[in-house]
Design an enzyme around this catalytic site. Structure first.
Site, short mmCIF file in Angstrom:
data_model
loop_
_atom_site.label_atom_id
_atom_site.label_comp_id
_atom_site.label_asym_id
_atom_site.label_seq_id
_atom_site.Cartn_x
_atom_site.Cartn_y
_atom_site.Cartn_z
N PHE A 116 -17.01 -10.93 -3.76
CA PHE A 116 -18.72 -10.68 -3.22
C PHE A 116 -18.84 -10.57 -1.84
O PHE A 116 -19.40 -11.04 -1.27
CB PHE A 116 -19.52 -11.79 -4.13
CG PHE A 116 -19.38 -11.93 -5.54
CD1 PHE A 116 -20.03 -11.13 -6.29
CD2 PHE A 116 -18.53 -12.88 -6.00
CE1 PHE A 116 -19.87 -11.34 -7.59
CE2 PHE A 116 -18.25 -13.00 -7.51
CZ PHE A 116 -19.20 -12.20 -8.13
N LEU A 117 -17.88 -9.89 -1.09
CA LEU A 117 -17.69 -9.89 0.53
C LEU A 117 -18.75 -8.64 0.91
O LEU A 117 -18.58 -7.50 0.28
CB LEU A 117 -16.18 -9.49 0.64
CG LEU A 117 -15.33 -10.53 0.12
CD1 LEU A 117 -13.85 -9.80 0.88
CD2 LEU A 117 -15.30 -11.79 0.53
N ASN B 113 -24.31 -6.70 -7.79
CA ASN B 113 -24.73 -5.43 -6.99
C ASN B 113 -26.17 -4.82 -7.36
O ASN B 113 -26.94 -4.18 -6.52
CB ASN B 113 -23.40 -4.52 -6.81
CG ASN B 113 -22.55 -5.11 -5.92
OD1 ASN B 113 -22.70 -6.03 -5.17
ND2 ASN B 113 -21.44 -4.33 -5.51
N ASP C 267 0.81 -1.16 -0.05
CA ASP C 267 -0.10 0.08 0.03
C ASP C 267 0.77 1.21 0.07
O ASP C 267 1.92 1.27 0.58
CB ASP C 267 -0.94 -0.05 1.12
CG ASP C 267 -2.14 0.99 0.97
OD1 ASP C 267 -3.31 0.18 1.02
OD2 ASP C 267 -1.94 1.95 0.93
N LEU D 78 -34.50 -9.07 1.60
CA LEU D 78 -35.84 -8.51 1.19
C LEU D 78 -36.42 -7.77 2.47
O LEU D 78 -37.71 -7.61 2.56
CB LEU D 78 -36.75 -9.82 1.27
CG LEU D 78 -38.04 -9.80 0.21
CD1 LEU D 78 -37.49 -9.59 -0.94
CD2 LEU D 78 -38.51 -11.35 0.22
N LYS E 37 -22.64 3.00 -5.53
CA LYS E 37 -21.41 3.52 -6.61
C LYS E 37 -21.61 2.54 -8.10
O LYS E 37 -21.33 2.94 -9.18
CB LYS E 37 -20.12 3.52 -6.15
CG LYS E 37 -18.96 3.21 -6.99
CD LYS E 37 -17.43 3.17 -5.98
CE LYS E 37 -17.12 1.88 -5.43
NZ LYS E 37 -16.66 0.75 -6.47
N CYS F 79 -20.43 0.41 -1.86
CA CYS F 79 -20.53 -0.68 -3.06
C CYS F 79 -21.72 -0.35 -3.93
O CYS F 79 -21.80 0.20 -5.05
CB CYS F 79 -20.37 -2.09 -2.87
SG CYS F 79 -18.81 -2.51 -2.43
C1 UDX Z 1 -22.44 -5.70 -0.89
C2 UDX Z 1 -22.73 -6.92 -1.87
O1 UDX Z 1 -23.71 -7.54 -0.60
C3 UDX Z 1 -21.14 -7.58 -1.65
O2 UDX Z 1 -21.63 -8.88 -2.30
C4 UDX Z 1 -20.33 -6.99 -2.55
O3 UDX Z 1 -19.27 -7.68 -2.79
C5 UDX Z 1 -20.36 -5.51 -1.97
O4 UDX Z 1 -21.73 -4.91 -1.93
P1 UDX Z 1 -22.07 -4.42 1.41
O5 UDX Z 1 -22.45 -3.22 0.72
O6 UDX Z 1 -20.84 -4.79 2.22
O7 UDX Z 1 -22.02 -5.65 0.30
O8 UDX Z 1 -23.16 -4.86 2.34
P2 UDX Z 1 -24.59 -5.40 2.28
O9 UDX Z 1 -24.74 -6.60 3.22
O10 UDX Z 1 -24.80 -6.13 1.02
O11 UDX Z 1 -25.62 -4.24 2.68
C6 UDX Z 1 -25.88 -3.02 1.62
C7 UDX Z 1 -26.96 -2.38 2.31
O12 UDX Z 1 -28.07 -2.86 1.97
C8 UDX Z 1 -26.86 -2.11 3.73
O13 UDX Z 1 -27.27 -0.55 3.81
C9 UDX Z 1 -27.97 -2.86 4.42
O14 UDX Z 1 -28.56 -2.19 5.61
C10 UDX Z 1 -29.03 -2.85 3.17
N1 UDX Z 1 -29.98 -3.94 3.12
C11 UDX Z 1 -29.54 -5.06 3.05
C12 UDX Z 1 -31.12 -3.54 3.42
O15 UDX Z 1 -31.66 -2.56 3.53
N2 UDX Z 1 -32.22 -4.79 3.45
C13 UDX Z 1 -31.62 -6.05 3.30
O16 UDX Z 1 -32.38 -6.92 3.37
C14 UDX Z 1 -30.54 -6.33 3.10
#
Ligand code: UDX
Length: 426
Positions: free
Chosen positions: A147-148, A203, A30, A245, A258, A255
């Site tokens: 996909f984390l 995404n 880094d 859901l 963007k 993520c």
């Molecule tokens: C996401 C993808 O899930 C992941 O696979 C990708 O690599 C990066 O983007 P992340 O943004 O870290 O991951 O978290 P995630 O658990 O997906 O939640 C995203 C947003 O959706 C959060 O604000 C969460 O609170 C919201 N969410 C999630 C809801 O509002 N309702 C849900 O049922 C699930």
């Protein structure tokens, strides 16, 4: 296998540390020297469950090290170099590839072309080709999107639903299969463009599900239905599925917002104007406004009103506040003259960086309530679920709760005498 990972933010650090745990020798690079100095002391600069423990034990085992000098990569003669640098959103919505380009330049100057260069960063379709041009024809480039989920990244790394390998080269495919040979899951091999599109599509799909269930919740509000009952029955249909859901006051994170915009932009650049993608973000921003409207309707004068806020992070399990709906809500209430006392179990430091002294940061969730009129719950931290509601009823001057995640036990709260507002809960 000897592996170099360039970039030590969420994606790069999880990738590097977890690859070391799989038995590889990993050097993480880094350009931020102070970050590297802290990592060398075993300090992870953000909160992600289990990550710091893995970093420390893998460093101790001699499988994980950190440097700010790409030239050190030459010494370990890596078989694979993962590019995990940021691809932030530029002003027009496109992904900004400047860090990727700089990293490619560094690689050409420092590393032998026998190393396979793998793009882990989320990038628009066609980027692997660009990186190959930047590197020169001697290098092979593959795509391997991640996909984390933040807050569950380590567990997602070791138990993925699938691994996607974007390459047309047998050698690159075999190298990446060897990298992940300790992980048992389905592997999808495809062209780099398809792999890159898969990541954006995943995404965008998930974000569209959230905007759609949020729309249904808004309809539930108008027709007197209960979105929780609807979610349960909808999710029982295997064609729909019960994950992602849960309706709420909008989604956030580094993520979804963007990547949805970047896919829309990439499609337009290639001559196709998508019709469904832009509204995903319109609905999401509107969702926060509709939640705020519930607060404005309940308290017609916000000026001078005191609210306690539980939750700043965009998701439980992380201290990340990027694009957090909680911050959007806080900023709007501040604009209307509200006074806010906030608490988050992990995101106080990152929240402070954004909010400064515009709000009061309480030392505990209970302290946040003192002298406030109503409570806003904006992140699904488990400790909020099991709060001592009887005591809280005595602390709030008006027994009003706004649940931006629809996750509190509303019936129990009403039994204690609270007025509770969620989204689509009738
Ligand atoms: C996401 C993808 O899930 C992941 O696979 C990708 O690599 C990066 O983007 P992340 O943004 O870290 O991951 O978290 P995630 O658990 O997906 O939640 C995203 C947003 O959706 C959060 O604000 C969460 O609170 C919201 N969410 C999630 C809801 O509002 N309702 C849900 O049922 C699930």
């Amino acid at each position: 296998m000897n592996i170099v990972v360039i970039g030590t933010s969420y994606v790069g650090l999880v990738q590097g540390a977890c690859l070391a745990r799989l038995g590889h020798s990993v050097l993480c690079v880094d350009i931020d020297e102070s970050k590297v100095a802290r990592l060398r002391e075993g300090v992870v600069p953000f909160f992600e469950p289990d990550l710091e423990e893995i970093v420390r034990s893998e460093m101790q085992a001699g499988r994980l090290s950190f440097t700010s000098k790409i030239t050190e990569a030459v010494m370990i003669q890596p078989a694979v170099i993962f590019l995990a640098v940021g691809t932030p959103q530029s002003e027009n919505g496109a992904a900004d590839l400047q860090y990727l380009k700089a990293a490619a330049r560094d690689i050409v100057a420092a590393v032998q072309s026998t190393a396979l260069v793998v793009i882990k960063s989320t990038v628009p379709p066609g980027t692997s080709k660009k990186v190959k041009e930047w590197l020169g024809s001697d290098f092979e480039v593959a795509s391997n999107p991640e996909f984390l989920r933040e807050g569950k990244a380590v567990s997602d790394f070791f138990n993925p639903d699938r691994i996607v390998i974007g390459t047309t080269s047998d050698r690159a495919e075999q190298l990446l299969r060897d990298v992940y040979s300790g992980i048992f899951t389905q592997v999808f091999v495809m062209s780099p463009e398809s792999a890159e599109l898969t990541k954006y599509a995943a995404n965008t799909f998930l974000a569209s599900r959230l905007s759609l269930i949020n729309e249904v919740a808004n309809i539930a509000d108008h027709v007197g239905a209960n979105i929780k009952d609807v979610e349960a029955a909808l999710g029982a249909d295997p064609r729909i599925g019960n994950q992602f859901l849960r309706a709420g006051a909008g989604f956030g994170g580094s993520c979804f917002p963007k990547d949805v915009l970047a896919l829309d932009h990439a499609a337009r650049e290639h001559g196709y104007a998508p019709k469904l993608i832009a509204p995903i973000m319109e609905v999401n921003l509107g969702q926060t406004e509709l939640f705020l409207q519930k607060i404005y309707n309940r308290f017609d004068n916000i000026e001078g009103r005191k609210f306690s806020v539980w939750g700043l992070a965009f998701n439980a399990g992380t201290d990340d506040v990027r694009e957090s709906p909680a911050l959007r809500i806080i900023e709007k209430l501040l604009e209307r003259g509200a006074e806010l006392c906030v608490f988050d179990p992990y995101a106080m430091a990152s929240g402070r960086l954004v909010l400064g002294d515009k709000v009061t940061f309480a030392p505990s969730m209970m302290d946040a309530l003192i002298g406030t009129d109503a409570l806003l719950v904006l992140t699904e931290w488990e400790e909020f679920l099991y709060a001592p509601w009887n005591t809280i009823a005595e602390l709030l001057s008006e027994r009003v709760i706004f649940d931006g995640k629809n996750f509190l036990p509303h019936k129990d709260l009403r039994d204690v005498g609270f007025e509770v507002f969620g989204i689509g809960l009738n």
